[in-house]
Design an enzyme around this catalytic site. Structure first.
Site, PDB file in Angstrom:
ATOM      1  CG  HIS B  24      29.019  61.284  12.039  1.00 44.33           C
ATOM      2  ND1 HIS B  24      28.729  60.600  11.037  1.00 44.33           N
ATOM      3  CD2 HIS B  24      28.713  60.626  13.012  1.00 44.33           C
ATOM      4  CE1 HIS B  24      28.096  59.588  11.698  1.00 44.33           C
ATOM      5  NE2 HIS B  24      27.888  59.653  12.731  1.00 44.33           N
ATOM      6  CG  HIS B  78      23.485  50.939  16.390  1.00 44.16           C
ATOM      7  ND1 HIS B  78      24.655  50.561  16.271  1.00 44.16           N
ATOM      8  CD2 HIS B  78      23.078  52.000  15.896  1.00 44.16           C
ATOM      9  CE1 HIS B  78      25.156  51.423  15.395  1.00 44.16           C
ATOM     10  NE2 HIS B  78      24.543  52.275  15.032  1.00 44.16           N
ATOM     11  CD  GLU B  80      26.640  55.703  14.840  1.00 45.00           C
ATOM     12  OE1 GLU B  80      25.611  54.858  14.454  1.00 45.00           O
ATOM     13  OE2 GLU B  80      27.173  56.252  14.257  1.00 45.00           O
ATOM     14  CG  ASP B  82      23.243  57.823  17.165  1.00 41.60           C
ATOM     15  OD1 ASP B  82      23.991  56.735  17.230  1.00 41.60           O
ATOM     16  OD2 ASP B  82      22.803  58.135  15.895  1.00 41.60           O
ATOM     17  CG  HIS B 145      25.059  51.989  10.395  1.00 37.84           C
ATOM     18  ND1 HIS B 145      25.968  52.888  10.285  1.00 37.84           N
ATOM     19  CD2 HIS B 145      23.991  52.158  11.216  1.00 37.84           C
ATOM     20  CE1 HIS B 145      25.489  53.766  11.466  1.00 37.84           C
ATOM     21  NE2 HIS B 145      24.439  53.057  12.091  1.00 37.84           N
ATOM     22  CG  ASP B 164      20.818  53.587  13.302  1.00 32.27           C
ATOM     23  OD1 ASP B 164      20.169  54.124  14.268  1.00 32.27           O
ATOM     24  OD2 ASP B 164      22.164  53.658  13.407  1.00 32.27           O
ATOM     25  CE1 TYR B 192      20.056  57.670   9.761  1.00 33.22           C
ATOM     26  CE2 TYR B 192      19.706  55.065   8.667  1.00 33.22           C
ATOM     27  CZ  TYR B 192      20.044  56.214   9.839  1.00 33.22           C
ATOM     28  OH  TYR B 192      20.697  55.484  11.042  1.00 33.22           O
ATOM     29  CG  HIS B 225      17.895  57.937  13.940  1.00 28.45           C
ATOM     30  ND1 HIS B 225      18.411  58.696  14.876  1.00 28.45           N
ATOM     31  CD2 HIS B 225      18.841  57.162  13.730  1.00 28.45           C
ATOM     32  CE1 HIS B 225      19.512  58.534  15.348  1.00 28.45           C
ATOM     33  NE2 HIS B 225      19.799  57.540  14.539  1.00 28.45           N
TER      34      HIS B 225
END
Lengths: 52, 395
Positions: B24, B78, B80, B82, B145, B164, B192, B225
């Protein structure tokens, strides 16, 4: 009564609404929030809020 | 699919996304990984999942170790997509006894997947959960985040599942920090932080102080990640500590876009003026430099000089888009200045200044506007502008 925005996440404290989850009644001025009150979204302290 | 062992009972079972190049708006030139971890204890626990399109990789890696149906708990650090995209399918497959998440995590999970029948268990900092031989401890890390973000710590292994934080977008068959060049790790970790976390620097600062205060010992950091930090977790912690303090390196960036090379000519002279003052400078033309790479440079820079021609009484679209992106990330503690060429109205410089004022940059000059094509006296003014910024950096 003035609104205050959280500098971290953008949440706006509206004194007319209060923060019922934290036991803050509608009509509570930002200055009268308890010192340990935290942003309901991100947990930031009062010092991280700015007047809108 | 091969799982990778982190410690005696803990495995990486995530997925490698070799293809993703646009996250994104953040250019992921080296792809990424979605890390998930399996703890093989009396209560078998899966920590996070992966993007939905890669759920077969996750299932395959888990199956090398254990039948996924035997998993007892799923921890969601988290929400999100992903990391949670594969969650609904995994919950259907596993039928877990508990889905452990933060208070905000429960809300976010319900708002994502609309499942009231899931066995949510709210992780409370200070209230550990025993898996048998291992103990999970939790840290709420709201807005690092997302509101739901949390860390999970394995007490016996001194291993931190950091969601993250301390992560990077880097696809690799290697899973550990000591298997990849430190220069690549720093490059991707910088990008990042710059593109995801800059605006939360005050919270990063508080978190690091809190970790020190409670004396959390960390032997290994396993983020969601990129690589697992097993040899040098302090490299990641020290970098976060430095970035959270918004300390520039004393250097300058000239970030610009140009129509017919007039603003470009000005940019080069501004840079020359900065060099005259002994300041290290980079020229970043937004036509060629991706906004997310520019943000990596902004993170450590002390001065930002913006240049843009005026188009239709406003900014060129690439600069307008970049400013919107940079403003959202809230870089702090920068010196700023602006310049640009114009034909008849010349609003660009004013708009650049207004944007920098909004970001609370210390704007050291009213800005320099040149009509159509700069002549030598205009270019001298550009050098002078660069020198002024350079001098401000030394004060």
């Amino acid at each position: 009564m003035k609104k205050y925005r959280c500098d971290i996440c953008g949440y706006v404290y509206d004194p007319e609404v209060g923060d019922s989850a934290a036991g803050v009644d509608p009509g509570t001025d930002f200055d009268n929030l308890p010192e340990d009150w935290e942003c309901p979204i991100c947990g930031a302290g009062k010092e991280d809020f700015s007047e809108v | 699919m091969n799982p990778i062992k982190l410690t005696e009972k803990i495995y990486w079972v995530g997925a490698i996304d070799w293809n993703v190049r646009d996250f994104h708006g953040y250019s992921t030139n080296r792809g990424t990984t979605y890390n998930a971890y399996l703890i093989m204890d009396e209560k078998i626990t899966l920590v996070d999942t992966v993007k939905s399109s890669l759920k077969d990789d996750l299932i395959s890696r888990i199956s090398e170790i254990v039948d996924p149906k035997k998993i007892d708990y799923i921890v969601v650090n988290h929400v999100e997509m992903d990391h949670s995209g594969a969650l609904p399918d995994m919950v259907d497959l596993i039928q877990p006894e508990k889905i452990i998440c933060s208070k905000m995590g429960e809300k976010a999970l319900r708002q994502h997947f609309h499942r009231d029948d899931w066995p949510y268990e709210i992780a409370v900092p200070g209230e550990d959960i025993s898996l048998g031989s291992k103990t999970l401890s939790f840290l709420e890390t709201r807005m690092l985040h997302w509101p739901d973000s949390m860390f999970t710590y394995v007490v016996e292994d001194k291993l931190l599942f950091s969601s993250d934080a301390f992560g990077m977008h880097l696809a690799s068959s290697e899973r550990f920090d000591d298997e990849i060049s430190p220069a690549i790790l720093m490059d991707e970790m910088t990008k990042y932080y710059a593109n995801i976390l800059t605006l939360y620097s005050p919270l990063v600062k508080k978190l690091i102080a809190k970790v020190q205060e409670i004396g959390l010992e960390i032997d290994m950091i396993a983020p969601d990640h990129g690589v697992v930090w097993r040899s040098n977790p302090m490299m990641a912690i020290e970098a976060y500590d430095r970035w959270s303090r918004n300390e520039g390196k004393g250097n300058a960036l000239v970030i610009y876009d140009t129509m017919w090379h007039s603003t470009e000519k000005m940019a080069k002279e501004v840079a020359a003026g900065l060099q005259d003052e002994g300041v290290s400078v980079k020229l970043l033309n937004l036509r060629y430099c991706h906004r997310s790479d520019v943000m990596s440079e902004v993170l450590d820079a002390s001065a930002i000089v913006l240049g843009c021609s005026t188009l239709n009484n406003g900014l060129l679209p690439r600069m307008a888009g970049f400013l919107m992106y940079m403003r959202g990330l809230r870089p702090a503690n920068k010196i700023g200045a602006a310049f640009g060429s114009f034909g008849w109205s010349g609003e660009a410089v004013k708009l650049l200044n207004a944007s920098m004022e909004e970001m609370k940059f210390d704007v050291v000059d009213d800005g320099l506007k040149v009509k159509y094509v700069p002549e030598s006296c205009d270019l001298s003014d550009c050098v002078a502008l660069g020198r002024k910024v350079g001098q401000a950096l030394k004060n």
